[in-house]
Design a protein around this motif. Structure first.
Motif, PDB file in Angstrom:
ATOM      1  N   ALA A 203       0.933  -1.210   0.045  1.00 30.71           N
ATOM      2  CA  ALA A 203       0.075   0.382  -0.173  1.00 30.71           C
ATOM      3  C   ALA A 203       0.727   1.266  -0.120  1.00 30.71           C
ATOM      4  O   ALA A 203       1.896   0.894   0.393  1.00 30.71           O
ATOM      5  CB  ALA A 203      -1.020  -0.298   1.146  1.00 30.71           C
ATOM      6  N   GLN A 204       0.195   2.366  -0.327  1.00 31.25           N
ATOM      7  CA  GLN A 204       1.402   3.866  -0.932  1.00 31.25           C
ATOM      8  C   GLN A 204      -0.350   4.619  -0.563  1.00 31.25           C
ATOM      9  O   GLN A 204      -0.721   4.756  -0.176  1.00 31.25           O
ATOM     10  CB  GLN A 204       1.799   4.043  -1.936  1.00 31.25           C
ATOM     11  CG  GLN A 204       2.575   2.971  -2.838  1.00 31.25           C
ATOM     12  CD  GLN A 204       3.755   3.067  -2.444  1.00 31.25           C
ATOM     13  OE1 GLN A 204       3.938   4.369  -1.481  1.00 31.25           O
ATOM     14  NE2 GLN A 204       5.118   2.375  -2.123  1.00 31.25           N
ATOM     15  N   VAL A 205       0.576   5.814   0.401  1.00 34.31           N
ATOM     16  CA  VAL A 205       0.078   6.926   1.021  1.00 34.31           C
ATOM     17  C   VAL A 205      -0.111   7.767  -0.180  1.00 34.31           C
ATOM     18  O   VAL A 205       1.509   8.250   0.832  1.00 34.31           O
ATOM     19  CB  VAL A 205      -0.025   7.207   2.123  1.00 34.31           C
ATOM     20  CG1 VAL A 205      -0.998   8.114   3.442  1.00 34.31           C
ATOM     21  CG2 VAL A 205      -0.608   5.528   3.210  1.00 34.31           C
ATOM     22  N   TYR A 206      -0.058   8.774  -0.302  1.00 36.02           N
ATOM     23  CA  TYR A 206       0.223   9.640  -1.335  1.00 36.02           C
ATOM     24  C   TYR A 206      -0.879  10.376  -0.308  1.00 36.02           C
ATOM     25  O   TYR A 206      -2.025  11.331   0.298  1.00 36.02           O
ATOM     26  CB  TYR A 206      -0.843   9.832  -2.265  1.00 36.02           C
ATOM     27  CG  TYR A 206      -0.148   8.603  -3.298  1.00 36.02           C
ATOM     28  CD1 TYR A 206       0.941   9.222  -3.864  1.00 36.02           C
ATOM     29  CD2 TYR A 206      -0.593   7.504  -3.296  1.00 36.02           C
ATOM     30  CE1 TYR A 206       2.116   8.156  -4.593  1.00 36.02           C
ATOM     31  CE2 TYR A 206       0.134   6.506  -4.059  1.00 36.02           C
ATOM     32  CZ  TYR A 206       1.828   7.523  -5.020  1.00 36.02           C
ATOM     33  OH  TYR A 206       1.962   5.812  -5.281  1.00 36.02           O
ATOM     34  N   ASP A 207      -0.043  12.088   0.326  1.00 35.11           N
ATOM     35  CA  ASP A 207      -0.800  13.397   0.357  1.00 35.11           C
ATOM     36  C   ASP A 207      -1.084  14.666  -0.592  1.00 35.11           C
ATOM     37  O   ASP A 207      -0.791  15.497   0.081  1.00 35.11           O
ATOM     38  CB  ASP A 207      -0.277  14.089   1.894  1.00 35.11           C
ATOM     39  CG  ASP A 207       0.994  14.012   1.806  1.00 35.11           C
ATOM     40  OD1 ASP A 207       1.482  13.826   0.732  1.00 35.11           O
ATOM     41  OD2 ASP A 207       2.005  14.353   2.677  1.00 35.11           O
ATOM     42  N   GLU A 208      -0.752  13.884  -1.690  1.00 32.81           N
ATOM     43  CA  GLU A 208      -1.081  15.390  -2.776  1.00 32.81           C
ATOM     44  C   GLU A 208      -1.737  14.140  -4.222  1.00 32.81           C
ATOM     45  O   GLU A 208      -1.723  13.715  -4.222  1.00 32.81           O
ATOM     46  CB  GLU A 208      -0.081  15.980  -2.748  1.00 32.81           C
ATOM     47  CG  GLU A 208       1.553  14.831  -3.767  1.00 32.81           C
ATOM     48  CD  GLU A 208       3.071  15.730  -3.483  1.00 32.81           C
ATOM     49  OE1 GLU A 208       3.529  14.757  -4.507  1.00 32.81           O
ATOM     50  OE2 GLU A 208       2.694  16.745  -2.789  1.00 32.81           O
ATOM     51  N   HIS A 213       1.960   9.297 -13.226  1.00 38.64           N
ATOM     52  CA  HIS A 213       1.763   9.763 -14.527  1.00 38.64           C
ATOM     53  C   HIS A 213       1.404   9.183 -15.515  1.00 38.64           C
ATOM     54  O   HIS A 213       2.375   7.862 -15.839  1.00 38.64           O
ATOM     55  CB  HIS A 213       3.557  10.303 -14.700  1.00 38.64           C
ATOM     56  CG  HIS A 213       3.575  11.280 -15.128  1.00 38.64           C
ATOM     57  ND1 HIS A 213       4.001  11.239 -16.562  1.00 38.64           N
ATOM     58  CD2 HIS A 213       2.276  12.142 -16.469  1.00 38.64           C
ATOM     59  CE1 HIS A 213       4.532  11.815 -17.126  1.00 38.64           C
ATOM     60  NE2 HIS A 213       3.193  12.892 -17.563  1.00 38.64           N
ATOM     61  N   TRP A 214       0.409   9.038 -16.693  1.00 45.50           N
ATOM     62  CA  TRP A 214       0.609   7.535 -17.683  1.00 45.50           C
ATOM     63  C   TRP A 214      -0.019   6.393 -16.863  1.00 45.50           C
ATOM     64  O   TRP A 214      -0.397   6.532 -15.989  1.00 45.50           O
ATOM     65  CB  TRP A 214       1.340   8.433 -18.216  1.00 45.50           C
ATOM     66  CG  TRP A 214       2.014   8.809 -19.750  1.00 45.50           C
ATOM     67  CD1 TRP A 214       2.328   9.941 -19.498  1.00 45.50           C
ATOM     68  CD2 TRP A 214       0.636   9.607 -20.557  1.00 45.50           C
ATOM     69  NE1 TRP A 214       2.355  11.217 -20.744  1.00 45.50           N
ATOM     70  CE2 TRP A 214       0.973  11.207 -21.024  1.00 45.50           C
ATOM     71  CE3 TRP A 214      -0.926   9.925 -20.757  1.00 45.50           C
ATOM     72  CZ2 TRP A 214       0.143  12.004 -22.009  1.00 45.50           C
ATOM     73  CZ3 TRP A 214      -1.025  10.458 -21.686  1.00 45.50           C
ATOM     74  CH2 TRP A 214      -0.882  11.446 -22.181  1.00 45.50           C
ATOM     75  N   ASP A 215       1.061   5.484 -17.325  1.00 48.74           N
ATOM     76  CA  ASP A 215       0.832   4.498 -16.572  1.00 48.74           C
ATOM     77  C   ASP A 215       1.738   3.961 -15.764  1.00 48.74           C
ATOM     78  O   ASP A 215       1.381   2.753 -14.658  1.00 48.74           O
ATOM     79  CB  ASP A 215       1.053   3.408 -17.965  1.00 48.74           C
ATOM     80  CG  ASP A 215       1.935   3.279 -18.399  1.00 48.74           C
ATOM     81  OD1 ASP A 215       3.568   4.297 -17.885  1.00 48.74           O
ATOM     82  OD2 ASP A 215       2.920   2.309 -19.556  1.00 48.74           O
ATOM     83  N   SER A 216       2.239   4.874 -14.907  1.00 45.58           N
ATOM     84  CA  SER A 216       3.385   4.776 -13.785  1.00 45.58           C
ATOM     85  C   SER A 216       3.035   5.758 -12.112  1.00 45.58           C
ATOM     86  O   SER A 216       2.810   6.512 -12.422  1.00 45.58           O
ATOM     87  CB  SER A 216       4.976   5.061 -14.531  1.00 45.58           C
ATOM     88  OG  SER A 216       5.523   4.439 -15.217  1.00 45.58           O
ATOM     89  N   PHE A 217       2.796   4.695 -11.477  1.00 50.97           N
ATOM     90  CA  PHE A 217       2.277   5.107  -9.775  1.00 50.97           C
ATOM     91  C   PHE A 217       3.873   5.862  -9.490  1.00 50.97           C
ATOM     92  O   PHE A 217       4.812   5.284  -9.608  1.00 50.97           O
ATOM     93  CB  PHE A 217       1.748   3.945  -8.942  1.00 50.97           C
ATOM     94  CG  PHE A 217       0.677   4.159  -8.896  1.00 50.97           C
ATOM     95  CD1 PHE A 217      -0.428   4.408  -8.862  1.00 50.97           C
ATOM     96  CD2 PHE A 217      -0.266   2.792  -9.736  1.00 50.97           C
ATOM     97  CE1 PHE A 217      -1.541   4.482  -8.810  1.00 50.97           C
ATOM     98  CE2 PHE A 217      -1.198   2.274 -10.264  1.00 50.97           C
ATOM     99  CZ  PHE A 217      -2.220   3.767  -9.114  1.00 50.97           C
ATOM    100  N   ILE A 218       3.814   6.620  -9.071  1.00 48.62           N
ATOM    101  CA  ILE A 218       4.383   7.488  -8.624  1.00 48.62           C
ATOM    102  C   ILE A 218       5.010   6.860  -7.253  1.00 48.62           C
ATOM    103  O   ILE A 218       4.477   6.723  -6.283  1.00 48.62           O
ATOM    104  CB  ILE A 218       4.399   9.143  -8.205  1.00 48.62           C
ATOM    105  CG1 ILE A 218       3.581  10.020  -9.712  1.00 48.62           C
ATOM    106  CG2 ILE A 218       5.337   9.955  -7.211  1.00 48.62           C
ATOM    107  CD1 ILE A 218       4.677   9.549 -10.316  1.00 48.62           C
ATOM    108  N   THR A 219       6.158   6.975  -6.984  1.00 51.80           N
ATOM    109  CA  THR A 219       6.859   6.801  -5.789  1.00 51.80           C
ATOM    110  C   THR A 219       8.055   7.139  -4.768  1.00 51.80           C
ATOM    111  O   THR A 219       8.049   8.549  -5.461  1.00 51.80           O
ATOM    112  CB  THR A 219       7.876   5.194  -6.279  1.00 51.80           C
ATOM    113  OG1 THR A 219       8.840   5.718  -6.509  1.00 51.80           O
ATOM    114  CG2 THR A 219       6.981   4.332  -6.783  1.00 51.80           C
ATOM    115  N   SER A 220       8.566   6.973  -4.234  1.00 48.06           N
ATOM    116  CA  SER A 220       8.667   8.021  -3.008  1.00 48.06           C
ATOM    117  C   SER A 220      10.361   7.952  -3.303  1.00 48.06           C
ATOM    118  O   SER A 220      11.225   8.216  -2.995  1.00 48.06           O
ATOM    119  CB  SER A 220       8.697   7.727  -1.774  1.00 48.06           C
ATOM    120  OG  SER A 220       9.916   6.333  -1.992  1.00 48.06           O
ATOM    121  N   LYS A 221      10.840   7.252  -4.578  1.00 50.03           N
ATOM    122  CA  LYS A 221      12.239   7.453  -5.396  1.00 50.03           C
ATOM    123  C   LYS A 221      12.282   8.591  -5.903  1.00 50.03           C
ATOM    124  O   LYS A 221      11.468   8.521  -6.686  1.00 50.03           O
ATOM    125  CB  LYS A 221      12.313   5.944  -5.774  1.00 50.03           C
ATOM    126  CG  LYS A 221      13.459   4.909  -5.067  1.00 50.03           C
ATOM    127  CD  LYS A 221      13.427   3.879  -5.529  1.00 50.03           C
ATOM    128  CE  LYS A 221      14.144   2.700  -4.821  1.00 50.03           C
ATOM    129  NZ  LYS A 221      14.929   2.044  -5.612  1.00 50.03           N
TER     130      LYS A 221
END
Length: 392
Positions: A203-208, A213-221
């Motif tokens: 699971a990932q938590v997003y606060d923004e 972006h397109w077909d890729s989830f933004i990660t913390s890297k």
């Protein structure tokens, strides 16, 4: 001569029949197992040779193999001018041992060659990544013609690396690595990766709003540029003089700067230009990105087009390093806007528009002289090359 020509003509039906007997339909299995070019083609400093990685998948063995080739461009017969300098088809380790344990036997299947980069005309570097540990090792091979040495390890990164480039002017090797914000070494990122693997969920938590972006989830890297200097040691082997240094981590106050395009060295190898977006609350709906210039000895970079606009791309230094050509879109929220050519003066800190009335959208730039640029562009579905005179 006439008789030989006649004999050749009479033999054509038989040859055609023989080829017909061997012919068969091209199957999906043939397509899957066709040799493929992997990644980019690297041109040697003198322009006499190219290096590339070829991959092949075996359905029978359920494995993909890779081979690194050097091709002499002046050879009359392409096959005669080609030499394999690293073969990962039988044993994927660059230097397999004479005897091996069970763990070493398993290691045969874990490595893939990629990213050839010329260090000199007689020294070629490449990357081999361990599919299990994700460690990436830069190797070098020395030689010319048909004779090349066995691969020698130059540097090992604990995390995967990409876009490996080398500047012979400064002996600096640069690459991009995905790192966690706030870390100072690649090992810190590798340690955090291990902790992530121990999690019981993904699971990932997003606060923004910047979630995907397109077909890729933004990660913390964040993809950030690292450099290290190479030198020849007392044994005649190429080794790094320092640990890899992140040259852009202090660019933004919170460290969140992510390289979004390939980077380029200045001619003297002391500066690097790259494209990145600036962190902010509008990150998700604005396409604005900037061309940054970083010193290889520093940890921060400054934008050459701080006024922004739309997306930037394709920065490239002139041969003397006094100017940087790049592409810039005008609209900050329109990803399909037309690219416009800009030329930035390093001394004056100002940019001029070039070919502003051109109704095509160039995609890549290259200097072809002090006042000439080459630009690739698409014209009614065809890829074309244009010559652009800066003065006019």
């Amino acid at each position: 001569m006439t008789r030989l020509f006649g004999d050749a003509l009479r033999s054509l039906p038989a040859a055609a029949y023989a080829l017909g007997a061997l012919a068969r339909p091209f199957t999906p299995e043939d397509l899957v197992q066709t040799n493929r070019l992997s990644g980019h083609v690297a041109v040697s400093p003198s322009g006499a040779s190219i290096a590339y990685v070829q991959t092949h998948y075996s359905i029978e063995k359920k494995r993909q193999y890779s081979q690194l080739f050097v091709q002499a461009l002046d050879a009359r017969d392409p096959l005669e001018g080609r030499v394999m300098v690293a073969d990962f088809s039988k044993d994927s380790r660059p230097n397999p041992p004479l005897s091996e344990s069970a763990d070493e036997t398993d290691a045969k299947k874990r490595f893939e060659a990629s990213q050839p980069v010329w260090l000199t005309d007689e020294c070629l570097g490449f990357v081999a990544t361990d599919a299990r540990t994700r460690q990436a090792t830069v190797y070098s091979v020395h030689g010319s013609g048909k004779h090349w040495s066995k691969p020698q390890a130059v540097f090992t990164s604990p995390v995967p690396i990409s876009d490996v480039q080398y500047s012979p002017a400064s002996d600096i090797l640069a690459f991009t690595a995905g790192v966690y914000n706030g870390t100072t070494t690649l090992k810190e990122t590798a340690d955090l990766d291990l902790k992530e693997q121990e999690r019981a969920d993904t699971a990932q938590v997003y606060d923004e709003l910047w979630v995907r972006h397109w077909d890729s989830f933004i990660t913390s890297k964040l993809a950030q540029i690292h450099v290290l200097q190479l030198a020849v040691d007392s044994d005649g082997l190429l080794k790094p003089k320092n640990e890899p240094r992140n040259i852009i981590k202090d660019t933004a106050g919170d460290g969140r700067v992510e390289v979004s395009d390939s980077f380029v060295f200045s001619p003297d190898g002391r500066k690097i230009a790259f494209v990145a977006k600036r962190p902010g609350s509008d990150y998700a709906w604005r396409t604005t990105s900037y061309v940054y210039v970083a010193d290889v000895d520093g940890t921060a970079a400054t934008p050459i087009n701080p006024e922004g606009g739309g997306a930037s791309s394709s920065p490239v230094f002139s041969s003397d390093g006094s100017r940087i050509a790049y592409l810039q879109m005008a609209a900050p929220t329109y990803e399909a806007d037309r690219n416009q050519i800009k030329v930035f003066s390093v001394e004056d800190k100002s940019a001029i528009d070039v070919a502003a009335d051109w109704d095509r959208s160039p995609s890549e730039l290259l200097w072809a002289g002090d006042s000439t640029l080459l630009a690739t562009y698409t014209d009614y579905g065809r890829n074309k090359l244009a010559k652009v005179d800066i003065a006019s």
